[in-house]
Design a protein around this motif. Structure first.
Motif, PDB file in Angstrom:
ATOM      1  N   ARG A  99      28.843 -15.024  -6.592  1.00 44.50           N
ATOM      2  CA  ARG A  99      30.123 -14.428  -6.177  1.00 44.50           C
ATOM      3  C   ARG A  99      30.593 -15.026  -4.867  1.00 44.50           C
ATOM      4  NH1 ARG A  99      31.729 -10.213  -2.871  1.00 44.50           N
ATOM      5  NH2 ARG A  99      29.659  -9.325  -2.585  1.00 44.50           N
ATOM      6  N   ALA A 100      29.644 -15.243  -3.945  1.00 44.94           N
ATOM      7  CA  ALA A 100      30.019 -15.834  -2.663  1.00 44.94           C
ATOM      8  C   ALA A 100      30.608 -17.229  -2.862  1.00 44.94           C
ATOM      9  CB  ALA A 100      28.802 -15.894  -1.743  1.00 44.94           C
ATOM     10  N   LEU A 101      30.029 -18.002  -3.772  1.00 48.27           N
ATOM     11  CA  LEU A 101      30.568 -19.327  -4.063  1.00 48.27           C
ATOM     12  C   LEU A 101      31.958 -19.226  -4.681  1.00 48.27           C
ATOM     13  CD1 LEU A 101      27.407 -21.149  -5.445  1.00 48.27           C
ATOM     14  CD2 LEU A 101      28.705 -21.795  -3.414  1.00 48.27           C
ATOM     15  N   ASP A 102      32.133 -18.271  -5.585  1.00 43.73           N
ATOM     16  CA  ASP A 102      33.444 -18.079  -6.211  1.00 43.73           C
ATOM     17  C   ASP A 102      34.499 -17.757  -5.162  1.00 43.73           C
ATOM     18  OD1 ASP A 102      32.539 -18.600  -8.749  1.00 43.73           O
ATOM     19  OD2 ASP A 102      32.272 -16.490  -9.303  1.00 43.73           O
ATOM     20  N   GLU A 103      34.150 -16.856  -4.229  1.00 42.41           N
ATOM     21  CA  GLU A 103      35.104 -16.478  -3.182  1.00 42.41           C
ATOM     22  C   GLU A 103      35.484 -17.667  -2.317  1.00 42.41           C
ATOM     23  OE1 GLU A 103      34.363 -13.130  -0.745  1.00 42.41           O
ATOM     24  OE2 GLU A 103      33.814 -11.803  -2.410  1.00 42.41           O
ATOM     25  N   ALA A 104      34.549 -18.604  -2.183  1.00 44.46           N
ATOM     26  CA  ALA A 104      34.816 -19.785  -1.362  1.00 44.46           C
ATOM     27  C   ALA A 104      35.442 -20.906  -2.173  1.00 44.46           C
ATOM     28  CB  ALA A 104      33.520 -20.274  -0.723  1.00 44.46           C
ATOM     29  N   GLY A 105      35.689 -20.656  -3.469  1.00 47.11           N
ATOM     30  CA  GLY A 105      36.296 -21.671  -4.316  1.00 47.11           C
ATOM     31  C   GLY A 105      35.378 -22.826  -4.644  1.00 47.11           C
ATOM     32  N   ALA A 106      34.068 -22.543  -4.696  1.00 43.20           N
ATOM     33  CA  ALA A 106      33.088 -23.603  -4.981  1.00 43.20           C
ATOM     34  C   ALA A 106      32.235 -23.218  -6.179  1.00 43.20           C
ATOM     35  CB  ALA A 106      32.203 -23.846  -3.772  1.00 43.20           C
ATOM     36  N   GLY A 107      31.795 -24.222  -6.922  1.00 44.19           N
ATOM     37  CA  GLY A 107      30.961 -23.960  -8.082  1.00 44.19           C
ATOM     38  C   GLY A 107      29.482 -24.100  -7.802  1.00 44.19           C
ATOM     39  N   GLU A 108      29.123 -24.916  -6.815  1.00 45.63           N
ATOM     40  CA  GLU A 108      27.718 -25.121  -6.505  1.00 45.63           C
ATOM     41  C   GLU A 108      27.557 -25.465  -5.032  1.00 45.63           C
ATOM     42  OE1 GLU A 108      26.573 -28.164  -9.245  1.00 45.63           O
ATOM     43  OE2 GLU A 108      27.697 -29.744  -8.219  1.00 45.63           O
ATOM     44  N   ALA A 109      26.318 -25.395  -4.566  1.00 44.27           N
ATOM     45  CA  ALA A 109      26.009 -25.632  -3.155  1.00 44.27           C
ATOM     46  C   ALA A 109      25.188 -26.904  -3.016  1.00 44.27           C
ATOM     47  CB  ALA A 109      25.232 -24.456  -2.582  1.00 44.27           C
ATOM     48  N   ASP A 110      25.422 -27.606  -1.917  1.00 40.66           N
ATOM     49  CA  ASP A 110      24.624 -28.794  -1.612  1.00 40.66           C
ATOM     50  C   ASP A 110      23.362 -28.431  -0.847  1.00 40.66           C
ATOM     51  OD1 ASP A 110      26.460 -31.049  -2.537  1.00 40.66           O
ATOM     52  OD2 ASP A 110      27.787 -29.830  -1.294  1.00 40.66           O
ATOM     53  N   ALA A 111      23.383 -27.312  -0.179  1.00 41.16           N
ATOM     54  CA  ALA A 111      22.203 -26.824   0.527  1.00 41.16           C
ATOM     55  C   ALA A 111      22.245 -25.305   0.546  1.00 41.16           C
ATOM     56  CB  ALA A 111      22.138 -27.375   1.951  1.00 41.16           C
ATOM     57  N   VAL A 112      21.074 -24.693   0.388  1.00 41.93           N
ATOM     58  CA  VAL A 112      20.952 -23.235   0.431  1.00 41.93           C
ATOM     59  C   VAL A 112      19.822 -22.886   1.390  1.00 41.93           C
ATOM     60  CG1 VAL A 112      20.366 -21.137  -0.858  1.00 41.93           C
ATOM     61  CG2 VAL A 112      21.792 -22.906  -1.926  1.00 41.93           C
ATOM     62  N   LEU A 113      20.099 -21.933   2.278  1.00 42.66           N
ATOM     63  CA  LEU A 113      19.086 -21.439   3.201  1.00 42.66           C
ATOM     64  C   LEU A 113      18.930 -19.938   3.023  1.00 42.66           C
ATOM     65  CD1 LEU A 113      17.169 -21.659   5.647  1.00 42.66           C
ATOM     66  CD2 LEU A 113      19.182 -21.374   7.126  1.00 42.66           C
ATOM     67  N   LEU A 114      17.680 -19.500   2.882  1.00 39.25           N
ATOM     68  CA  LEU A 114      17.359 -18.074   2.842  1.00 39.25           C
ATOM     69  C   LEU A 114      16.295 -17.807   3.894  1.00 39.25           C
ATOM     70  CD1 LEU A 114      17.088 -17.469  -1.035  1.00 39.25           C
ATOM     71  CD2 LEU A 114      19.066 -17.052   0.442  1.00 39.25           C
ATOM     72  N   ASP A 115      16.648 -17.022   4.901  1.00 38.28           N
ATOM     73  CA  ASP A 115      15.721 -16.624   5.959  1.00 38.28           C
ATOM     74  C   ASP A 115      15.471 -15.134   5.746  1.00 38.28           C
ATOM     75  OD1 ASP A 115      14.269 -16.221   8.233  1.00 38.28           O
ATOM     76  OD2 ASP A 115      15.828 -16.802   9.637  1.00 38.28           O
ATOM     77  N   LEU A 116      14.368 -14.821   5.086  1.00 35.31           N
ATOM     78  CA  LEU A 116      14.141 -13.476   4.556  1.00 35.31           C
ATOM     79  C   LEU A 116      13.674 -12.499   5.630  1.00 35.31           C
ATOM     80  CD1 LEU A 116      12.323 -14.595   1.274  1.00 35.31           C
ATOM     81  CD2 LEU A 116      14.778 -14.193   1.621  1.00 35.31           C
ATOM     82  N   GLY A 117      13.598 -11.238   5.243  1.00 41.92           N
ATOM     83  CA  GLY A 117      13.090 -10.219   6.145  1.00 41.92           C
ATOM     84  C   GLY A 117      14.159  -9.649   7.044  1.00 41.92           C
ATOM     85  N   VAL A 118      13.712  -8.832   7.990  1.00 39.77           N
ATOM     86  CA  VAL A 118      14.628  -8.153   8.900  1.00 39.77           C
ATOM     87  C   VAL A 118      15.039  -9.107  10.004  1.00 39.77           C
ATOM     88  CG1 VAL A 118      12.755  -7.225  10.316  1.00 39.77           C
ATOM     89  CG2 VAL A 118      14.956  -6.047  10.271  1.00 39.77           C
ATOM     90  N   SER A 119      16.295  -9.037  10.420  1.00 38.77           N
ATOM     91  CA  SER A 119      16.776  -9.933  11.465  1.00 38.77           C
ATOM     92  C   SER A 119      16.485  -9.354  12.842  1.00 38.77           C
ATOM     93  CB  SER A 119      18.282 -10.175  11.314  1.00 38.77           C
ATOM     94  OG  SER A 119      19.000  -9.020  11.659  1.00 38.77           O
ATOM     95  N   SER A 120      16.486 -10.211  13.830  1.00 40.05           N
ATOM     96  CA  SER A 120      16.184  -9.776  15.192  1.00 40.05           C
ATOM     97  C   SER A 120      17.157  -8.730  15.724  1.00 40.05           C
ATOM     98  CB  SER A 120      16.148 -10.986  16.123  1.00 40.05           C
ATOM     99  OG  SER A 120      15.078 -11.825  15.760  1.00 40.05           O
ATOM    100  N   PRO A 121      18.479  -8.876  15.498  1.00 41.76           N
ATOM    101  CA  PRO A 121      19.378  -7.822  15.979  1.00 41.76           C
ATOM    102  C   PRO A 121      19.049  -6.462  15.374  1.00 41.76           C
ATOM    103  CG  PRO A 121      20.620  -9.784  15.412  1.00 41.76           C
ATOM    104  CD  PRO A 121      19.215 -10.013  14.933  1.00 41.76           C
ATOM    105  N   GLN A 122      18.653  -6.443  14.102  1.00 45.48           N
ATOM    106  CA  GLN A 122      18.303  -5.169  13.479  1.00 45.48           C
ATOM    107  C   GLN A 122      17.056  -4.577  14.125  1.00 45.48           C
ATOM    108  OE1 GLN A 122      18.102  -6.722   9.515  1.00 45.48           O
ATOM    109  NE2 GLN A 122      20.257  -6.352   9.101  1.00 45.48           N
ATOM    110  N   LEU A 123      16.087  -5.424  14.460  1.00 44.64           N
ATOM    111  CA  LEU A 123      14.886  -4.941  15.138  1.00 44.64           C
ATOM    112  C   LEU A 123      15.206  -4.427  16.531  1.00 44.64           C
ATOM    113  CD1 LEU A 123      12.221  -7.654  14.240  1.00 44.64           C
ATOM    114  CD2 LEU A 123      12.168  -5.248  13.565  1.00 44.64           C
ATOM    115  N   ASP A 124      16.087  -5.127  17.208  1.00 42.49           N
ATOM    116  CA  ASP A 124      16.323  -4.825  18.612  1.00 42.49           C
ATOM    117  C   ASP A 124      17.346  -3.722  18.845  1.00 42.49           C
ATOM    118  OD1 ASP A 124      14.472  -6.729  19.358  1.00 42.49           O
ATOM    119  OD2 ASP A 124      15.946  -8.341  19.378  1.00 42.49           O
ATOM    120  N   GLU A 125      18.164  -3.412  17.843  1.00 44.72           N
ATOM    121  CA  GLU A 125      19.106  -2.308  17.977  1.00 44.72           C
ATOM    122  C   GLU A 125      18.365  -1.025  17.626  1.00 44.72           C
ATOM    123  OE1 GLU A 125      22.428  -3.317  15.542  1.00 44.72           O
ATOM    124  OE2 GLU A 125      22.958  -5.066  16.750  1.00 44.72           O
TER     125      GLU A 125
END
Length: 333
Positions: A99-125
Motif C-alpha cells: 500500500r505504501a508503494l501504491d501511495e507513492a506511485g511505485a510498483g517495486e522498491a530498489d532497496a528495503v530497510l526494516l529496523d525492527l523492535g521498539v524505537s529509541s524515542p518510544q523507549l525514552d518517552e
C-alpha cells in the motif's frame, strides 16, 4: 535505536541519536540506489537516521518512509526536510508495504530497510510505558491509535495465555510464576503502572536469579511489547510482502533485536536463496534457481566499538540479500 534525549530545537537532528550499524547499512543498500529515481522503502522510519544517511549518500534516490507511530513520522519529516522533494511519508505498519508503494506511485522498491523492535524515542518517552526504569501507565503501543494496551493484556488475559506470551515472546523461564503472581495481584485491583508491574515481577522471580542478567522485568516487558504490537505476526506478513516487491538487483536489509525475529528473517531469506531443483534431475532448472543472493554471512552483529558507543545496539543482528532473479510467474506463492 539509540536516542537518549530529544533535540533542544524541534526538527534538529539529535546528536545522541545513533542509528544502529549505520555505516554497514549504507554500504549494503547504497549500490541499489545509485541510479536517478531509485526507490528506498524504510519500513520502520523512526527518527529517519538510516534514511538520512542513504539520501545523503545517494543523491538521485527517493524515499518512501513508513512508520506506525505518527509522532515518529512528524519528527523524521522535520529531520528530512532538506530532502523534501525526494521523500514521501506513509502512516502504516511495515506489513503494508504494498500500500505504501501504491501511495507513492511505485510498483517495486530498489532497496528495503526494516529496523525492527521498539524505537529509541518510544523507549525514552516515559509516558509511552515501554520502560521498566520509569513509572508510567501500562501502555506500550507503538501506534497510539490502536486499542490494545499492555494494561489490557496484563489485567484481562487468562493466566495460561499470559504465561504463553511471556514465555514465547519474552523467553522468560519463570513465565508461569509471573503469570500466577499477576493473577493474584489483579484480584485486588487492576495493575496500572510500569513500576507496579516491575516490582511484582521482581518479587515473583527467585532471589538467586534476580542477582544476574539485568533487570528481572526485562523479559516480561519485552514479551508484553511484542504482544501489544503484534510484532511477530506483522513481520511474518511483512517479509514476503517486501521480498515480492523488491526489484531485480534490489537489496533488502533487516535489523533484528530478538532471536525469534532473526530466525524468521533467516528462514525467509534462505528459502529464496536456495536452488530448489529436484535432487534427481541432472541439470539445474532455470525456474528453480535462487531468487536471492545473501549479502551477509549469517547474522552480522555490531562491532565491539559500536557496542561500547551505543549499548542499545548490542542485541542487533543484521541480515541482507539482493534479488538476482525474478520469481517465475507460475511459482507457488
Amino acid at each position: 535505536m539509540g536516542e537518549t534525549r530529544r533535540p533542544e530545537h524541534p526538527g534538529a537532528p539529535d546528536p545522541l541519536h545513533v542509528p544502529v550499524m549505520l555505516d554497514r547499512i549504507v554500504e549494503l543498500l547504497a549500490p541499489a540506489l545509485d541510479t536517478p529515481g531509485a526507490l528506498l522503502v524504510d519500513g520502520t522510519l523512526g527518527l529517519g537516521g538510516h534514511s538520512e544517511a542513504l539520501l545523503r549518500a545517494c543523491p538521485g534516490a527517493r524515499l518512501v518512509g513508513v512508520d506506525r507511530d505518527p509522532t515518529a513520522l512528524e519528527r523524521s519529516a522535520r529531520r528530512l526536510a532538506p530532502y523534501a522533494d525526494r521523500t514521501h511519508f506513509v502512516h502504516a505498519v511495515y506489513s503494508d508495504l504494498p500500500r505504501a508503494l501504491d501511495e507513492a506511485g511505485a510498483g517495486e522498491a530498489d532497496a528495503v530497510l526494516l529496523d525492527l523492535g521498539v524505537s529509541s524515542p518510544q523507549l525514552d518517552e516515559t509516558e509511552r510505558g515501554f520502560a521498566y526504569a520509569h513509572d508510567a501507565p501500562l501502555d506500550m503501543r507503538m501506534d497510539r491509535t490502536q486499542d490494545l494496551t499492555a494494561s489490557e493484556v496484563v489485567n484481562t488475559y487468562p493466566p495460561a495465555e499470559l504465561a504463553r506470551v511471556l514465555r514465547t515472546y519474552g523467553e522468560e523461564r519463570f513465565a508461569t510464576r509471573i503469570a500466577r503472581a499477576i493473577e493474584r495481584r489483579r484480584a485486588q485491583g487492576p495493575i496500572t503502572s510500569t513500576r507496579d508491574l516491575a516490582e511484582l515481577v521482581r518479587a515473583a522471580i527467585p532471589a538467586a536469579t534476580r542477582r544476574t542478567g539485568g533487570h528481572p522485568a526485562k523479559r516480561t516487558f519485552q514479551g508484553l511489547r511484542i504482544e501489544v504490537n503484534a510484532e511477530l505476526s506483522l513481520l511474518e506478513r511483512a517479509l514476503p510482502a517486501a521480498l515480492s516487491h523488491l526489484a531485480l538487483g534490489g537489496r533488502i536489509a533487516v535489523l533484528s533485536y530478538h532471536s525469534l525475529e532473526d530466525r524468521m528473517v533467516k528462514r525467509a531469506l534462505a528459502a529464496l536463496a536456495t536452488d530448489t531443483t529436484p535432487a534427481d534431475l541432472p541439470v539445474p532448472l532455470p525456474d528453480r534457481q535462487p531468487e536471492l543472493r545473501l549479502l551477509t554471512r549469517g547474522a552480522e552483529p555490531p562491532t565491539e566499538e559500536e557496542n561500547e558507543r551505543n549499548p542499545r545496539a548490542q542485541s542487533a543482528r543484521l541480515r541482507a540479500a539482493q534479488r538476482v532473479r525474478r520469481p517465475s510467474p507460475h511459482a507457488p506463492s
